[in-house]
Design an enzyme around this catalytic site. Sequence first.
Site, PDB file in Angstrom:
ATOM      1  N   GLY A 154      46.542  43.053  13.414  1.00  0.00           N
ATOM      2  CA  GLY A 154      45.462  43.632  12.627  1.00  0.00           C
ATOM      3  C   GLY A 154      44.173  43.833  13.398  1.00  0.00           C
ATOM      4  O   GLY A 154      44.138  44.573  14.382  1.00  0.00           O
TER       5      GLY A 154
ATOM      6  N   GLU B 136      56.026  42.026   0.138  1.00  0.00           N
ATOM      7  CA  GLU B 136      56.533  43.277  -0.417  1.00  0.00           C
ATOM      8  C   GLU B 136      57.650  42.987  -1.426  1.00  0.00           C
ATOM      9  O   GLU B 136      58.270  41.923  -1.399  1.00  0.00           O
ATOM     10  CB  GLU B 136      57.129  44.135   0.713  1.00  0.00           C
ATOM     11  CG  GLU B 136      56.233  44.321   1.909  1.00  0.00           C
ATOM     12  CD  GLU B 136      55.408  45.589   1.821  1.00  0.00           C
ATOM     13  OE1 GLU B 136      55.649  46.384   0.897  1.00  0.00           O
ATOM     14  OE2 GLU B 136      54.520  45.771   2.663  1.00  0.00           O
TER      15      GLU B 136
ATOM     16  N   THR C  60      45.181  52.464   1.538  1.00  0.00           N
ATOM     17  CA  THR C  60      43.906  51.744   1.629  1.00  0.00           C
ATOM     18  C   THR C  60      43.356  51.773   3.053  1.00  0.00           C
ATOM     19  O   THR C  60      42.149  51.870   3.250  1.00  0.00           O
ATOM     20  CB  THR C  60      44.074  50.277   1.189  1.00  0.00           C
ATOM     21  OG1 THR C  60      45.123  49.688   1.947  1.00  0.00           O
ATOM     22  CG2 THR C  60      44.399  50.181  -0.288  1.00  0.00           C
TER      23      THR C  60
ATOM     24  N   LYS D 271      56.123  43.648  16.794  1.00  0.00           N
ATOM     25  CA  LYS D 271      54.843  43.292  17.429  1.00  0.00           C
ATOM     26  C   LYS D 271      55.074  42.571  18.754  1.00  0.00           C
ATOM     27  O   LYS D 271      54.336  42.764  19.723  1.00  0.00           O
ATOM     28  CB  LYS D 271      54.025  42.437  16.468  1.00  0.00           C
ATOM     29  CG  LYS D 271      53.586  43.216  15.224  1.00  0.00           C
ATOM     30  CD  LYS D 271      53.111  42.283  14.118  1.00  0.00           C
ATOM     31  CE  LYS D 271      52.631  43.051  12.898  1.00  0.00           C
ATOM     32  NZ  LYS D 271      52.431  42.167  11.731  1.00  0.00           N
TER      33      LYS D 271
ATOM     34  N   GLY E 253      51.046  40.001  -4.398  1.00  0.00           N
ATOM     35  CA  GLY E 253      50.866  41.077  -3.427  1.00  0.00           C
ATOM     36  C   GLY E 253      50.802  40.628  -1.975  1.00  0.00           C
ATOM     37  O   GLY E 253      50.454  41.412  -1.093  1.00  0.00           O
TER      38      GLY E 253
ATOM     39  N   GLU F 223      45.986  49.730  18.719  1.00  0.00           N
ATOM     40  CA  GLU F 223      45.425  48.378  18.534  1.00  0.00           C
ATOM     41  C   GLU F 223      45.808  47.776  17.193  1.00  0.00           C
ATOM     42  O   GLU F 223      46.094  46.584  17.085  1.00  0.00           O
ATOM     43  CB  GLU F 223      43.894  48.431  18.683  1.00  0.00           C
ATOM     44  CG  GLU F 223      43.186  47.098  18.565  1.00  0.00           C
ATOM     45  CD  GLU F 223      43.548  46.130  19.682  1.00  0.00           C
ATOM     46  OE1 GLU F 223      44.367  45.230  19.406  1.00  0.00           O
ATOM     47  OE2 GLU F 223      43.035  46.262  20.808  1.00  0.00           O
TER      48      GLU F 223
ATOM     49  N   ILE G 283      42.376  41.764  15.209  1.00  0.00           N
ATOM     50  CA  ILE G 283      42.167  41.052  16.474  1.00  0.00           C
ATOM     51  C   ILE G 283      42.368  42.044  17.629  1.00  0.00           C
ATOM     52  O   ILE G 283      43.421  42.663  17.712  1.00  0.00           O
ATOM     53  CB  ILE G 283      43.183  39.900  16.643  1.00  0.00           C
ATOM     54  CG1 ILE G 283      43.215  38.999  15.416  1.00  0.00           C
ATOM     55  CG2 ILE G 283      42.887  39.111  17.903  1.00  0.00           C
ATOM     56  CD1 ILE G 283      44.340  37.952  15.449  1.00  0.00           C
TER      57      ILE G 283
ATOM     58  N   GLY H 137      45.673  43.973   6.220  1.00  0.00           N
ATOM     59  CA  GLY H 137      44.682  44.283   5.198  1.00  0.00           C
ATOM     60  C   GLY H 137      43.876  45.506   5.571  1.00  0.00           C
ATOM     61  O   GLY H 137      43.795  45.880   6.744  1.00  0.00           O
TER      62      GLY H 137
END
Lengths: 434, 434
Positions: free
Chosen positions: A137, A193, A15, A208, A190, A132, A139, A305
Site C-alpha cells: 500500500g 472479500e 475508491t 507481492k 469488509g 509502488e 509504504i 485502503g
Amino acid sequence: MTSKSIKIAIAGLGTVGAGVIKILEGSKQVLGHRGGSVAEVVAVSARDRSRDRGVDLSAYEWCDNPVDLAGLDTVDLVVELIGGSDGPALALARETLKRGKAFVTANKALIAMHGRELAELAEANDAHLRFEAAVAGGIPIVKALREGLAANTISGVYGILNGTCNYILTRMEREGLGFDEVLQDAQRIGYAEADPTFDIDGIDTAHKTAILAAIAFGQAPTLDGMPIEGIRNIAPVDIDQARDLGYRIKLLGVANRTENGIETRVHPAMVPVSEPLAQVHEATNAVVVQGDYVGQTVYVGAGAGEGPTASAVVADIVDVLRGSGGPVFGVPVAELQTPVTEEVSGNPGTYYIRLSVKDEPGVMATITSILGKEQVSINSLIQRGCAVNEGVYIVMTTHETSESAVKAALSHLTEADCVLETPTMLRIQVAGTQ
Amino acid sequence: MTSKSIKIAIAGLGTVGAGVIKILEGSKQVLGHRGGSVAEVVAVSARDRSRDRGVDLSAYEWCDNPVDLAGLDTVDLVVELIGGSDGPALALARETLKRGKAFVTANKALIAMHGRELAELAEANDAHLRFEAAVAGGIPIVKALREGLAANTISGVYGILNGTCNYILTRMEREGLGFDEVLQDAQRIGYAEADPTFDIDGIDTAHKTAILAAIAFGQAPTLDGMPIEGIRNIAPVDIDQARDLGYRIKLLGVANRTENGIETRVHPAMVPVSEPLAQVHEATNAVVVQGDYVGQTVYVGAGAGEGPTASAVVADIVDVLRGSGGPVFGVPVAELQTPVTEEVSGNPGTYYIRLSVKDEPGVMATITSILGKEQVSINSLIQRGCAVNEGVYIVMTTHETSESAVKAALSHLTEADCVLETPTMLRIQVAGTQ
C-alpha cells in the site's frame, strides 16, 4: 508553478481511483512544486458512468473501453486501477507502453505475472512503468528497494504483505477465536472479500513477494516454483503455543539470496515477539530488508485502503513528473536474472510441529523414533490438553534442520497409527536468518 | 552498460569515505545499471595523505585543500564527508553548487544551519543537492518524505534520531545503571564521542529534526526557536517508573504542523511500550511519519556507522546518475515557508513529573495545591522509596494539559520548602497525538 503539464487518464474509478483524483485536484500546486510540472486529469474510464463517486468527472473525457485511454492524443500517462492479471488491465498496459506513454498501476497480479514483458515494452519504448501501490500500500517500499538501498546487495527481504491475513491472525490471538469465526466476522465488516481465497491462501502475498524479489534481486517476477501456503490451517492451539513459546504467528512472504539462486516462499511462520514484525497488528503491513552495507531496515504502514493506495499511485505520478528514470526492476531487462523455479536449499532453520496423537503408552517413543530417523532433533516438547477423539496435542520445536527433513518426518508421522490428524508445521522466522 | 559517466570527488576519507569508495568501485556495474550511467571516483581530499584506509587511492587526483575539488574540470559531483556546519565543508558546498555541480553530503549540521542558502545556490545553478545520509543513516527517510509520500500533507514527523542516546537509554533500562556509568562505558567502546555534548544534549537530534521538518513541511531548516533538551537528567528512578507505567524513555526529535505553524522540539519522552518506537533498541534509529492519505508509516534501521552512512551517500549518487530532480526541500526555495521561531501552542499533552520531597505531613497537600492552581490535573500518583536526604520520590502522570502549565507548576514547586531537588518532567508521547 511551472508551465509544463502532464495529462493523465485513469482506468477504474473505485475508491482508489476517486482518491487519486481527489489528491491530484486538491494538491495541484504542491504536487506541481514537488514534481516540477503539473499533473492534470483529462480522461477516465469505468464500468458505470452514472455512479456517484464523490468527485466531479464532468471535465474529463469518458471512454467506455479503458484500452481506448492509451490512444488518446491528449494523454501522457495512464493510471490502471482495474485489477486482474489479464483482460483489460493487461491490454491497457501493453497499449500504453507501446505508445511510449507512462503507465502507473496498483495491480500486483499484473506485475507479478507479466512484469518482464511489460518492463521490456517500457524499455523498448522509453516509457515509465511504475507500481509502488502494488506492494504494501502506502509504504514506499518499491522506491526504498529500487532507489534508497541502491548501493546494497540485498541478501533477503520478507514481510507481512496481506492485511486481511494479519487482521485475522491478530484477532485469533487477541480473542482466542477460531479461524472460520474470525474470517466470517472479517467478511461481515469488509476486512475480507466474499471470496477470500486470494488473501487467505497466500496468493496475494505471493504476487507481492514476486515483485519484491524482482526489485531486490534484479530478476523477472514469477510465481513459478514458489511454495505458497496460507493461514487456513492455523488453529487456536497453535496461536496459544506460539504465545507460550514467545512467538506470534504471521503470514510471511519471503525472498532470499541463496547459494542456489533466489528462493521465494509464502507461509505462516512463528516470529519472536521481540522482532519488529511481531509488533505489526491488524491490517498493517511491514517489510524487512537485509542489505550488505545498510544492515536491516524495516518499513511499516497501512497495506491497503483508499488513502494509502492512492498515496502510492500519486507518488509514482510525481516521480514521472520529476523525470525520475532507471530500469523498472533495477537492471535492464536483458540483465534480469532467471528465477530459480525449484527450491534446492532445503530451507534450513528451526520448526514448530504440532501433532494430535492417541493418549496411550509408547506413542512418544514412536514419534521420537520417526523424527530421529530423519535427523530432526527436538529442542522443546510439550504435551498438552485434549485434542480430537480423546487424543492429546504434542507440540515441539526443533533444533536447526531442513524443511525437507521435517516434511519427510511429517509424512511418516501421518502414516503412524498413533497420529490422529494431519500434523501442522510452522517455520520459526528469526531476523537475520533466511 | 551505458557509456555515460559521472566523475566523482570525495572530500573526507574517514571510514564513511572509504566505504563510499568501496561500494562505488566494487559495484560499478550494478550501480551503472541502476543509475543508467557510471559513477567514477576521480579525485579525493583528506587531512592525511599517507594513512592506510584499506582502499587504493593511487588512481585518484589528490587535493590538499578540499575546496579545490569543486574546481577540477574532471569533477561532476562532490561528496562532502568532512563534517562541521561551517569551515571547509561550507566553503566546498558553496563552491561546488556555484559551479552547477552536484553536491552530496552526510553533514546534518551543514544542512540544518545553511540549508536554505545551499538550496538557493543549487536552484540558481541547476545543481543537485542531496543529503540522505544526514538523517537516520541508511534509512531512506529523506527520499520517503520527499518522494515516497509526496502525495501527502504531513501532519507530523518524529523519531529516535541519535544512536548514542538510544544506546545509553537502552542500557540504563536493561541493566539498571546510572547515566554517567553507561556514558563512560559507551565512550570506552566507541559508542559515544570523547566529547559527547552534541549527542547527549540533543544538538545532533535537533539538526536532524530541522532537516526532517524542512522536507516534511517545505520550510527552511533552522534550529531557531527549537526547545532542545537532552538525556543528562534521566535518572534510574525515571526509567523504573516508566517501566512500571508501561512506557520506555526515548529521546525524540519532533516536528508538527500546528494551527500556529510548524513546531519542532527535542526532548526525552515516555513512549508506550506498545508503540513502534518503544521497540527500537540500542543504536537503532526510527522515524514515524503521519500523512493525511497514507496514515502512519514507520521507518527503522541503523542510524550511523560506515556501512549505513555510505549506503545512503551512494543512493544519493545513484539518484544523481538517474537524473532524479525536484526541489531540494520539496518546494522551490521561493516557496519555502518561514519557520515558527516561537512555540505558541503550549504543547498540549500528558506529562510525567518526578519530585523528590521531604517525608513529612502536609507535603502532599502543598504539592497538589500548587498543581491545582496551575490547572494541572493528576491522573496517577505514586510515592516510592527513598530519595536524597531521607526524602521520598513522588511520581505523577497528568491528565491532558499544556507544557506551559506544567512548567509553571514546576517552577512554583521548585521554590517550595518541601521539594528537595529540581523536579523532572517528561512528556508522554502517544502516536497520533502531537
